[in-house]
Design a protein around this motif. Structure first.
Motif, PDB file in Angstrom:
ATOM      1  N   PHE A  68       4.173   8.360  -5.647  1.00 14.46           N
ATOM      2  CA  PHE A  68       4.107   7.210  -4.741  1.00 14.46           C
ATOM      3  C   PHE A  68       3.132   6.180  -5.293  1.00 14.46           C
ATOM      4  O   PHE A  68       2.125   6.532  -5.903  1.00 14.46           O
ATOM      5  CB  PHE A  68       3.628   7.630  -3.355  1.00 14.46           C
ATOM      6  N   THR A  69       3.424   4.912  -5.031  1.00 13.75           N
ATOM      7  CA  THR A  69       2.543   3.825  -5.431  1.00 13.75           C
ATOM      8  C   THR A  69       2.398   2.842  -4.280  1.00 13.75           C
ATOM      9  O   THR A  69       3.399   2.356  -3.747  1.00 13.75           O
ATOM     10  CB  THR A  69       3.087   3.079  -6.657  1.00 13.75           C
ATOM     11  N   ILE A  70       1.148   2.566  -3.908  1.00 10.47           N
ATOM     12  CA  ILE A  70       0.875   1.569  -2.876  1.00 10.47           C
ATOM     13  C   ILE A  70       0.450   0.274  -3.565  1.00 10.47           C
ATOM     14  O   ILE A  70      -0.274   0.292  -4.558  1.00 10.47           O
ATOM     15  CB  ILE A  70      -0.207   2.061  -1.885  1.00 10.47           C
ATOM     16  N   SER A  71       0.942  -0.842  -3.048  1.00  8.80           N
ATOM     17  CA  SER A  71       0.601  -2.135  -3.635  1.00  8.80           C
ATOM     18  C   SER A  71       0.542  -3.179  -2.538  1.00  8.80           C
ATOM     19  O   SER A  71       0.969  -2.931  -1.409  1.00  8.80           O
ATOM     20  CB  SER A  71       1.621  -2.527  -4.707  1.00  8.80           C
ATOM     21  N   GLN A  72       0.026  -4.353  -2.888  1.00 12.18           N
ATOM     22  CA  GLN A  72      -0.146  -5.398  -1.892  1.00 12.18           C
ATOM     23  C   GLN A  72       0.375  -6.727  -2.420  1.00 12.18           C
ATOM     24  O   GLN A  72       0.379  -6.986  -3.614  1.00 12.18           O
ATOM     25  CB  GLN A  72      -1.620  -5.543  -1.515  1.00 12.18           C
ATOM     26  N   ASP A  73       0.796  -7.565  -1.496  1.00 12.41           N
ATOM     27  CA  ASP A  73       1.137  -8.959  -1.779  1.00 12.41           C
ATOM     28  C   ASP A  73       0.347  -9.774  -0.767  1.00 12.41           C
ATOM     29  O   ASP A  73       0.753  -9.907   0.390  1.00 12.41           O
ATOM     30  CB  ASP A  73       2.636  -9.186  -1.629  1.00 12.41           C
ATOM     31  N   ASN A  74      -0.794 -10.300  -1.206  1.00 10.79           N
ATOM     32  CA  ASN A  74      -1.671 -10.994  -0.274  1.00 10.79           C
ATOM     33  C   ASN A  74      -1.023 -12.238   0.316  1.00 10.79           C
ATOM     34  O   ASN A  74      -1.260 -12.585   1.473  1.00 10.79           O
ATOM     35  CB  ASN A  74      -2.975 -11.359  -0.969  1.00 10.79           C
ATOM     36  N   ALA A  75      -0.223 -12.917  -0.486  1.00 13.65           N
ATOM     37  CA  ALA A  75       0.417 -14.139   0.005  1.00 13.65           C
ATOM     38  C   ALA A  75       1.328 -13.847   1.185  1.00 13.65           C
ATOM     39  O   ALA A  75       1.461 -14.665   2.103  1.00 13.65           O
ATOM     40  CB  ALA A  75       1.189 -14.815  -1.116  1.00 13.65           C
ATOM     41  N   LYS A  76       1.980 -12.688   1.153  1.00 12.01           N
ATOM     42  CA  LYS A  76       2.892 -12.304   2.234  1.00 12.01           C
ATOM     43  C   LYS A  76       2.219 -11.402   3.262  1.00 12.01           C
ATOM     44  O   LYS A  76       2.850 -11.021   4.238  1.00 12.01           O
ATOM     45  CB  LYS A  76       4.117 -11.594   1.655  1.00 12.01           C
ATOM     46  N   MET A  77       0.944 -11.069   3.001  1.00  9.38           N
ATOM     47  CA  MET A  77       0.221 -10.147   3.865  1.00  9.38           C
ATOM     48  C   MET A  77       1.049  -8.879   4.074  1.00  9.38           C
ATOM     49  O   MET A  77       1.214  -8.394   5.210  1.00  9.38           O
ATOM     50  CB  MET A  77      -0.128 -10.792   5.201  1.00  9.38           C
ATOM     51  N   THR A  78       1.538  -8.361   2.988  1.00 10.34           N
ATOM     52  CA  THR A  78       2.431  -7.199   3.012  1.00 10.34           C
ATOM     53  C   THR A  78       1.926  -6.127   2.060  1.00 10.34           C
ATOM     54  O   THR A  78       1.447  -6.434   0.963  1.00 10.34           O
ATOM     55  CB  THR A  78       3.862  -7.610   2.636  1.00 10.34           C
ATOM     56  N   VAL A  79       2.025  -4.898   2.519  1.00  6.66           N
ATOM     57  CA  VAL A  79       1.705  -3.739   1.697  1.00  6.66           C
ATOM     58  C   VAL A  79       2.982  -2.925   1.512  1.00  6.66           C
ATOM     59  O   VAL A  79       3.768  -2.779   2.457  1.00  6.66           O
ATOM     60  CB  VAL A  79       0.602  -2.892   2.362  1.00  6.66           C
ATOM     61  N   TYR A  80       3.157  -2.426   0.309  1.00 10.57           N
ATOM     62  CA  TYR A  80       4.354  -1.668  -0.015  1.00 10.57           C
ATOM     63  C   TYR A  80       3.997  -0.219  -0.360  1.00 10.57           C
ATOM     64  O   TYR A  80       2.895   0.058  -0.842  1.00 10.57           O
ATOM     65  CB  TYR A  80       5.071  -2.288  -1.217  1.00 10.57           C
ATOM     66  N   LEU A  81       4.940   0.652  -0.149  1.00  5.68           N
ATOM     67  CA  LEU A  81       4.809   2.035  -0.607  1.00  5.68           C
ATOM     68  C   LEU A  81       6.085   2.379  -1.361  1.00  5.68           C
ATOM     69  O   LEU A  81       7.135   2.566  -0.751  1.00  5.68           O
ATOM     70  CB  LEU A  81       4.601   3.007   0.557  1.00  5.68           C
ATOM     71  N   GLN A  82       5.974   2.407  -2.683  1.00  2.64           N
ATOM     72  CA  GLN A  82       7.106   2.799  -3.527  1.00  2.64           C
ATOM     73  C   GLN A  82       7.091   4.315  -3.645  1.00  2.64           C
ATOM     74  O   GLN A  82       6.106   4.889  -4.104  1.00  2.64           O
ATOM     75  CB  GLN A  82       6.995   2.162  -4.904  1.00  2.64           C
ATOM     76  N   MET A  83       8.164   4.928  -3.228  1.00  2.00           N
ATOM     77  CA  MET A  83       8.242   6.385  -3.224  1.00  2.00           C
ATOM     78  C   MET A  83       9.335   6.831  -4.181  1.00  2.00           C
ATOM     79  O   MET A  83      10.515   6.516  -3.975  1.00  2.00           O
ATOM     80  CB  MET A  83       8.533   6.883  -1.806  1.00  2.00           C
ATOM     81  N   ASN A  84       8.937   7.520  -5.232  1.00  2.00           N
ATOM     82  CA  ASN A  84       9.876   8.021  -6.232  1.00  2.00           C
ATOM     83  C   ASN A  84       9.883   9.540  -6.224  1.00  2.00           C
ATOM     84  O   ASN A  84       8.981  10.180  -5.683  1.00  2.00           O
ATOM     85  CB  ASN A  84       9.496   7.521  -7.618  1.00  2.00           C
TER      86      ASN A  84
END
Length: 123
Positions: A68-84
């Motif tokens: 799993f990888t957590i990442s952020q996009d500050n411009a969109k105020m969004t956090v993602y969780l990529q699950m492989n």
């Protein structure tokens, strides 16, 4: 007050991938850490991954490290969780959470929660 909305859950076969998204709104300037938690039926809610928004430091539960990888996009105020490489044991309701403290490991400080998104992995 902070509002969190998750999306991206679904059903996938073992070995597959999903990406969860969590978008924050409201008093977002107060947020220091965001995290993903999950709860399977009959089990306690466990932490999965966390990110410190100020510097981007990330933390993972041992059970998901390397997958799993957590990442952020500050411009969109969004956090993602990529699950492989998903496994059947990853099946759970996944919740996004946010806190205004600086210790991302302090689970009790997460006081803003989303409604959850279901992830189902079939073997």
């Amino acid at each position: 007050q902070v509002q969190l909305v998750e999306s991206g859950g679904g059903s996938v076969q073992a070995g597959g991938s999903l990406r969860l998204s969590c978008t924050a709104s409201g008093y977002t300037s107060s947020i220091r850490c965001m995290g993903w938690f999950r709860q399977a039926p009959g089990k306690e809610r466990d932490g999965v991954a966390w990110i410190y928004l100020g510097g981007g430091s990330t933390y993972y539960a041992d059970s998901v490290k390397g997958r799993f990888t957590i990442s952020q996009d500050n411009a969109k105020m969004t956090v993602y969780l990529q699950m492989n490489s998903l496994k059947s044991e990853d099946t759970a309701m996944y919740y996004c959470a946010a806190q205004s403290g600086g210790n991302c490991y302090a689970f009790l400080q997460y006081n803003n929660w989303g409604q959850g998104t279901q992830v189902t992995v079939s073997s």
